[in-house]
Every structure is written in C-alpha cells, then in structure tokens.
Design a protein around this motif. Structure first.
Motif, PDB file in Angstrom:
ATOM      1  N   ALA A   1       4.453 -40.865 -61.754  1.00 45.75           N
ATOM      2  CA  ALA A   1       4.113 -39.660 -62.566  1.00 45.75           C
ATOM      3  C   ALA A   1       4.821 -39.734 -63.764  1.00 45.75           C
ATOM      4  N   ASP A   2       4.267 -39.130 -64.627  1.00 48.09           N
ATOM      5  CA  ASP A   2       4.651 -39.073 -66.146  1.00 48.09           C
ATOM      6  C   ASP A   2       4.564 -40.456 -66.803  1.00 48.09           C
ATOM      7  N   SER A   3       3.908 -41.249 -66.303  1.00 47.70           N
ATOM      8  CA  SER A   3       3.542 -42.483 -67.011  1.00 47.70           C
ATOM      9  C   SER A   3       1.934 -42.362 -67.331  1.00 47.70           C
ATOM     10  N   LEU A   4       1.367 -43.359 -68.082  1.00 50.40           N
ATOM     11  CA  LEU A   4       0.044 -43.182 -68.385  1.00 50.40           C
ATOM     12  C   LEU A   4      -0.925 -43.526 -67.149  1.00 50.40           C
ATOM     13  N   TYR A   5      -0.321 -44.166 -66.302  1.00 48.09           N
ATOM     14  CA  TYR A   5      -0.877 -44.719 -64.817  1.00 48.09           C
ATOM     15  C   TYR A   5      -1.053 -43.605 -63.813  1.00 48.09           C
ATOM     16  N   ASP A   6      -0.493 -42.306 -64.270  1.00 48.14           N
ATOM     17  CA  ASP A   6      -0.429 -41.223 -63.247  1.00 48.14           C
ATOM     18  C   ASP A   6      -1.658 -40.890 -62.702  1.00 48.14           C
ATOM     19  N   GLY A   7      -1.687 -41.071 -61.244  1.00 52.80           N
ATOM     20  CA  GLY A   7      -2.922 -40.606 -60.580  1.00 52.80           C
ATOM     21  C   GLY A   7      -3.775 -41.634 -59.981  1.00 52.80           C
ATOM     22  N   GLY A   8      -3.354 -42.867 -60.313  1.00 51.37           N
ATOM     23  CA  GLY A   8      -3.904 -43.923 -60.224  1.00 51.37           C
ATOM     24  C   GLY A   8      -3.481 -44.426 -58.876  1.00 51.37           C
ATOM     25  N   TYR A   9      -4.576 -45.460 -58.171  1.00 54.86           N
ATOM     26  CA  TYR A   9      -4.077 -45.946 -57.038  1.00 54.86           C
ATOM     27  C   TYR A   9      -4.357 -47.599 -57.071  1.00 54.86           C
ATOM     28  N   PHE A  10      -3.474 -48.438 -57.530  1.00 54.05           N
ATOM     29  CA  PHE A  10      -3.690 -49.743 -57.984  1.00 54.05           C
ATOM     30  C   PHE A  10      -3.552 -50.639 -56.731  1.00 54.05           C
ATOM     31  N   LYS A  11      -4.547 -51.282 -56.291  1.00 55.65           N
ATOM     32  CA  LYS A  11      -4.692 -52.285 -55.206  1.00 55.65           C
ATOM     33  C   LYS A  11      -4.146 -53.733 -55.804  1.00 55.65           C
ATOM     34  N   ALA A  12      -3.148 -54.359 -54.955  1.00 58.58           N
ATOM     35  CA  ALA A  12      -2.693 -55.603 -55.562  1.00 58.58           C
ATOM     36  C   ALA A  12      -2.509 -56.380 -54.217  1.00 58.58           C
ATOM     37  N   HIS A  13      -2.729 -57.872 -54.629  1.00 62.10           N
ATOM     38  CA  HIS A  13      -2.419 -58.974 -53.487  1.00 62.10           C
ATOM     39  C   HIS A  13      -1.061 -59.534 -53.834  1.00 62.10           C
ATOM     40  N   LEU A  14      -0.333 -59.596 -52.679  1.00 63.89           N
ATOM     41  CA  LEU A  14       0.896 -60.691 -52.987  1.00 63.89           C
ATOM     42  C   LEU A  14       0.756 -61.938 -52.098  1.00 63.89           C
ATOM     43  N   THR A  15       0.943 -62.924 -52.786  1.00 62.15           N
ATOM     44  CA  THR A  15       0.787 -64.226 -52.006  1.00 62.15           C
ATOM     45  C   THR A  15       2.223 -64.833 -52.122  1.00 62.15           C
ATOM     46  N   PHE A  16       2.590 -64.904 -50.835  1.00 64.34           N
ATOM     47  CA  PHE A  16       3.854 -65.465 -50.577  1.00 64.34           C
ATOM     48  C   PHE A  16       3.877 -67.293 -50.484  1.00 64.34           C
ATOM     49  N   PRO A  17       4.536 -67.920 -50.901  1.00 59.63           N
ATOM     50  CA  PRO A  17       4.621 -69.363 -50.731  1.00 59.63           C
ATOM     51  C   PRO A  17       5.306 -69.639 -49.277  1.00 59.63           C
TER      52      PRO A  17
ATOM     53  N   LYS B   1     -11.028 -45.415 -62.299  1.00 63.67           N
ATOM     54  CA  LYS B   1     -11.747 -46.613 -61.597  1.00 63.67           C
ATOM     55  C   LYS B   1     -10.984 -46.603 -60.037  1.00 63.67           C
ATOM     56  N   SER B   2      -9.746 -46.574 -60.483  1.00 65.49           N
ATOM     57  CA  SER B   2      -9.124 -46.900 -59.126  1.00 65.49           C
ATOM     58  C   SER B   2      -9.133 -45.943 -58.325  1.00 65.49           C
ATOM     59  N   GLN B   3      -9.246 -44.670 -58.670  1.00 59.65           N
ATOM     60  CA  GLN B   3      -9.332 -43.464 -57.667  1.00 59.65           C
ATOM     61  C   GLN B   3     -10.927 -43.758 -56.994  1.00 59.65           C
ATOM     62  N   GLU B   4     -11.655 -43.977 -57.684  1.00 57.67           N
ATOM     63  CA  GLU B   4     -13.129 -44.131 -57.212  1.00 57.67           C
ATOM     64  C   GLU B   4     -13.399 -45.058 -56.097  1.00 57.67           C
ATOM     65  N   GLU B   5     -12.583 -46.210 -56.529  1.00 57.53           N
ATOM     66  CA  GLU B   5     -12.546 -47.554 -55.456  1.00 57.53           C
ATOM     67  C   GLU B   5     -11.818 -47.193 -54.042  1.00 57.53           C
ATOM     68  N   LEU B   6     -10.822 -46.422 -54.153  1.00 59.38           N
ATOM     69  CA  LEU B   6     -10.363 -46.103 -52.792  1.00 59.38           C
ATOM     70  C   LEU B   6     -11.128 -45.580 -51.645  1.00 59.38           C
TER      71      LEU B   6
END
Lengths: 167, 422
Positions: A46-62, A162-167
């Motif tokens: 909240a209070d950032s430009l990215y407020d309201g977004g849901y960003f999907k990310a992948h973490l790949t561990f070694p 876009k992130s909202q739509e994609e969820l």
C-alpha cells in the motif's frame, strides 16, 4: 547430504509460512513434488505505485541452498528499475556471496545463509516501495524513473492492472 | 438444480457450468482463426488462452482482453499487429453474445475501428457493460463517435485512461454522457484534461447517473474542480439541510405521538386479549412462508442493487496529480474557493465515499479546512469518507485527516489471499 539439508530447510520454511502466513505475500510450490521451485504472490505494498497489484514470481533454489541464493523471477509483467525485462529480480541479497568485483556492494549486503524466503520477500517488497535507480536491471525503466515519472507511473499502473486481471 | 458433477470437490460447489459454452467458444475460435488469416492479423494470445481455458472448464468467456504481442527481439522480422477489428467482426460472425467486458490495452485504434466497436456496443444483444480502452491513441473526434453510443448501450463503466484527447475530447464525451442512465463509472486518467473540462464534467455529474470519477493525472486544477463541484456542493447542502429539517420535524412528531400513544395504550389494553389471540394465529400461518423466503435468500445471497439515480451525486472522486496547488499568481484564491467547495461537499453529501487528492500540494491552510470539514461530517453523522491526501502538510493535520478518513483501501485485498495457497 547437502541435498537433504536444503530439502529439509525448504520444507520447514514452507510449513512455517503455511501455518503463519506473513502479510504482503503468499507462498506455495509450483509443482508439489519439487521443493526447489516456489511460486510466490506478492501483494503490491500500500502507498506505493504497485498498490493493488498481485505479482506472481517464481523462486528457484539451488541444490546447495542455503549456501547459495535462490533466483527470483517475476512471472507477471513488472516495470521496475530493479527487475529485468525477463522478470529476474536484481537485489543485493540475492547475489552470490562474496565481494562485488565492482565494489558497489559489500559482502554483508549479499547473500547470507541466514536469509529465508521471508527475508527475501521483505526485501523484494521494500524494493517495490523504493526503487533503486543506481544499479538498474532494467535500464529503460530506471531512466524513465529518473526522467519521466509520469510515464513510469503509467507503466506501473498498467502492470498492476494486468496482474489483477491475470489472477 | 440438484445435479452436480461428481468431480466437484466441496470447494467448487458454487461453480456452475454453462451449457454449450464449449461449443460456442470453439465456434468463436474457429471463426477467429479464419478471420485472422483473412485480415492478416496476429491472433491475440491472451484471448486464445482464455478461450481454451473456457472450453476446458465449460465457462463462457465474459471478458475479452486485447493487447498487442510483445515486440520481438531484434533480428527477428516484426510480426503482423493484433487487430481489434478482427476480434469485433468475429464476435459478430460467430454471434458470440456472452461478452460482458471489452478491455483493450495499447492498441492504436483508428477511427474506423472505434466506429466498429461503437456499432457493436449499440447492438443491445451484446451485453457489454464495461469498456476499457487504455492508451489507444483515441482522438477527440473518435471519442465523439464512441460517446454517441452511450445512450443506447448497456455500459456501466467506461475507462479511457491514457488517451490524450484533451478538453475537446472531454467535451464531446460529456455531450454523449448527458442524461445517461446506465453509466456509473467514468475513468479519464492521464487524458490531458485541463481546467476547461471541469465544467463539462460537472454537468454530467449533475445530470446523469455517473457518480464515480477517476481523473488522476490531469491538469484540471483548482478552477476546473470548482467548476465541476460547485453545483453538486450546493445540491448536497440543500438536501442535507432538508433532511435535517425533516428529521427535526419527525422527532417532534414522534414526541407528540408518544404522548398520544400513552393515552391510547391505556384504552387499548382493554381489548388486548382478543388481539393477541388473532396474532398468534397469524404467526403460525406465517412460518412456512418465512421458510420459503429464507431459502430464496440463500440462493440469491446478493440483493440486486437499486438502479442508479440521475442527479447531483458523486460517490467517488479521484483527483490525484491534478495541480491543485497555490503555486501560481492568483492561485491562492482559486485554491481556497476550490477547497471550500470540496469541504462543503464533504460536509453535506451523504453519498460521497471516496476522495483522492494525493500529489496535490494543497498546503496547510487548505488541509486544515478539509480536516474541519471532516470533523463536521462526523458530527453530522454522515457515513464515513475514505480519503487520501498529500503528506506535504503539517504533521498533526495529516494525522487528523488520516484518522478521520480511514484512508483509501482497495477492495479485493482480503479474499484473494486465501485462494493462492497451493
């Protein structure tokens, strides 16, 4: 042995996160059988430009986690100076341990085995709140961030939508 | 009712299948592929994926998102563009009447294409309620064409962010919105509007059902905002005053009525035995009815909201980054007038629920006034207002505003968290 340690550690962290979800993101596995690949969804702070977004990310561990850092990649489109065009996240704590050959970061800022998924996420969320345009991964975004804030905001807003739509 | 697919887990109970969804979607895809070849258009990948997904789950695709393909890396020859015309024509040809939302991002739309969309929207058979054309380089005369459809459309939400059609476009858009009875939300963020647009926007806010305005990132400035809200503030004040007067009268009536009632009570007590007997009978016959009602409620769950009312009502007003500040000669007065009008709206309008003034350096004095308006609002027992303001004001004023207006909270946030856990 090393493999077993990483598996155990990751399992423990996953179970912990499932039991006590932390505000700001949620974590799971991409594929239930592969503990080395996580999917996280970061809620735009909240209070950032990215407020309201849901960003999907992948973490790949070694395999030798936690000796070496995981790689993090946004699957959702993101427009951020510290996120590469391909989605890879560029923050100091995800860099291989040791000294920076350019002298920009100190070893203490880089990966340390004490970091967990949670601490990584906290760093990423703070990165979203406060982009660092001094060592950009996405040069275009950084340039825009410095010179044309309005366009930058617009691009971010689009990613959020876009992130909202994609969820 | 009753027949549920066996596969449904306990979680998915609420998901229903659309009969024939797969057939209709397959037909759309078929026609679309042919049309793409004919028109030389690249198929929109989002659409293809969503269609396939829809076929798999037998759900109609209600929302169309159209966006250009990512530009190929250097060295690879450029691909043909994604054409919206093709998609619109396919909707017609395949008679796909299940589209509710049409979302288009970043496509350069020619007037011809826009006219084509307008024709689609005008046809009542396509229930398009939400139209979003973000950053589509729409010019002011194309806006006019689009706006003409509003009267005969099903639209409830129109979003034209990042189309820099300016005041000219805004005036033509507003001409189309006049006396509109369906549209509720209008979003014109970053449309290069200036203070001249205020008067048009005010007119449609007053004379149509549009009640949510998203106008971030324009240059509407103090004068435009004043023009926009003046009439609304006055109307809200009138209404509020009337209501207070009515309440006062009502309270008087009740007070008088109470006196009379006590008199009546004494007399009516004589006949109570009879009346109570009748009541129990009625109650018994009522019970089965009530049960039925309950069941129905459970199914519907949500009550249909009342149809929107034409009138001077504003529910949400977003004016972030609009140059509402005193940084110009003679602007201080304008700012104060503008803030005065906003404050009046805050004080008197009961339906006002969101105000966003972020990134406008309104200064301490103005912030103070807004704060006082919020206090008055609270004292007047009007419903809460969510508000965002700039942080560049005195600490205590800012804190007070934050406390009084609990901050803009975006919806959606809560429910989705649970869903994601795999």
């Amino acid at each position: 042995m090393a493999v077993a340690q990483s598996v155990l550690l990751l399992r423990k962290q996953l179970a912990e996160l499932r039991r006590h979800p932390v505000d700001g993101f949620s974590a799971g596995l991409v594929d239930e059988d592969n503990i080395f690949k996580w999917e996280v969804i970061i809620i735009g702070p909240a209070d950032s430009l990215y407020d309201g977004g849901y960003f999907k990310a992948h973490l790949t561990f070694p395999q030798d986690y936690p000796q070496r850092p995981p790689k993090m990649k946004f699957i959702s489109e993101t427009w951020h100076p510290n996120v590469g065009v391909d989605g890879s996240v560029c923050i100091s704590i995800l860099h291989e341990p040791g000294d920076d050959k350019y002298g920009y970061e100190t070893a203490a800022e880089r990966w340390l085995p004490v970091h967990t998924v949670e601490t990584i996420m906290v760093s990423v969320i703070s990165m979203l709140c406060d982009p660092n345009d001094e060592s950009p991964a996405n040069v275009d975004a950084a340039k825009q961030f410095r010179e044309d804030m309005q366009k930058f905001k617009k691009n971010v807003a689009r990613c959020v939508r876009k992130s909202q739509e994609e969820l | 009712m009753g027949k549920k697919k066996e596969k449904d887990g306990p979680k998915r109970k609420s998901i229903k299948f659309d009969v024939n969804a797969d057939i209709d979607l397959t037909r759309y895809l078929k026609v679309y592929n042919v049309q793409c070849l004919n028109d030389g258009s690249l198929p929109c990948s989002w659409l293809l994926n969503a269609m396939k997904n829809g076929i798999e789950h037998r759900k109609y695709l209600r929302k169309f998102i159209v966006e250009p393909a990512p530009s190929p890396p250097e060295g690879i020859p450029p691909q043909p563009p994604v054409l919206l015309d093709t998609i619109v024509n396919t909707i017609r040809k395949a008679h796909y009447i299940h589209i509710n939302e049409l979302v288009v991002w970043d496509l350069e739309l020619q007037h011809k294409t826009l006219a084509n969309i307008s024709l689609l929207i005008e046809k009542g058979i396509y229930p398009i309620t939400r139209l979003e054309l973000m950053d589509c380089d729409i010019l002011y005369y194309s806006v006019e064409r689009l706006a003409r459809t509003f009267k005969v459309s099903n639209l409830t939400e129109v979003n034209l962010d990042y189309n820099e059609f300016g005041d000219e476009g805004c005036s033509r858009l507003c001409a189309g919105c006049k006396n509109n009875k369906t549209i509720i939300t209008l979003s014109l963020c970053y449309c290069a509007l200036t203070s001249a647009s205020g008067i048009y926007l005010g007119e449609i806010a007053y004379n149509s059902t549009i009640r949510e305005f998203y106008l971030d990132g324009n240059k509407i400035e103090c004068r435009g905002v004043s023009d926009m809200l003046r009439a609304i503030a006055i109307a809200a004040e009138d209404e509020h005053m009337k209501k207070i007067e009515e309440d006062r009268l009502k309270a008087l009536m009740i007070a008088e009525g109470a006196l009379e009632a006590t008199d009546k009570n004494v007399t009516s007590q004589l006949g109570t035995t009879d009346a109570s007997g009748g009541e129990t009978d009625g109650a018994a016959s009522d019970t089965p009815k009530k049960k039925k009602k309950k069941k129905k409620k459970g199914k519907k769950a949500k009550k249909e909201p009342d149809p929107p009312v034409v009138g001077p009502y504003i529910y949400k007003l977003h004016l972030a980054e609009n140059g509402i500040d005193p940084y110009c000669q003679g602007r201080m007065e304008e700012l104060l007038t503008c803030i005065g009008i906003i404050s009046r709206t805050i004080m008197h309008s009961s339906c006002f629920c969101e105000l966003d003034l972020e990134d406008n350096a309104i200064g301490n004095l103005a912030a103070r006034e807004i704060m006082e308006a919020l206090v008055r609002r609270k004292e007047g027992d009007l419903p809460g207002l969510k508000m965002k303001t700039t942080a560049e004001i005195q600490k205590d004023t800012f804190a007070a505003i934050v406390k009084l207006a609990s901050g803009l909270k975006k919806k959606k946030k809560k429910g989705k968290k649970k869903k994601k856990k795999k």
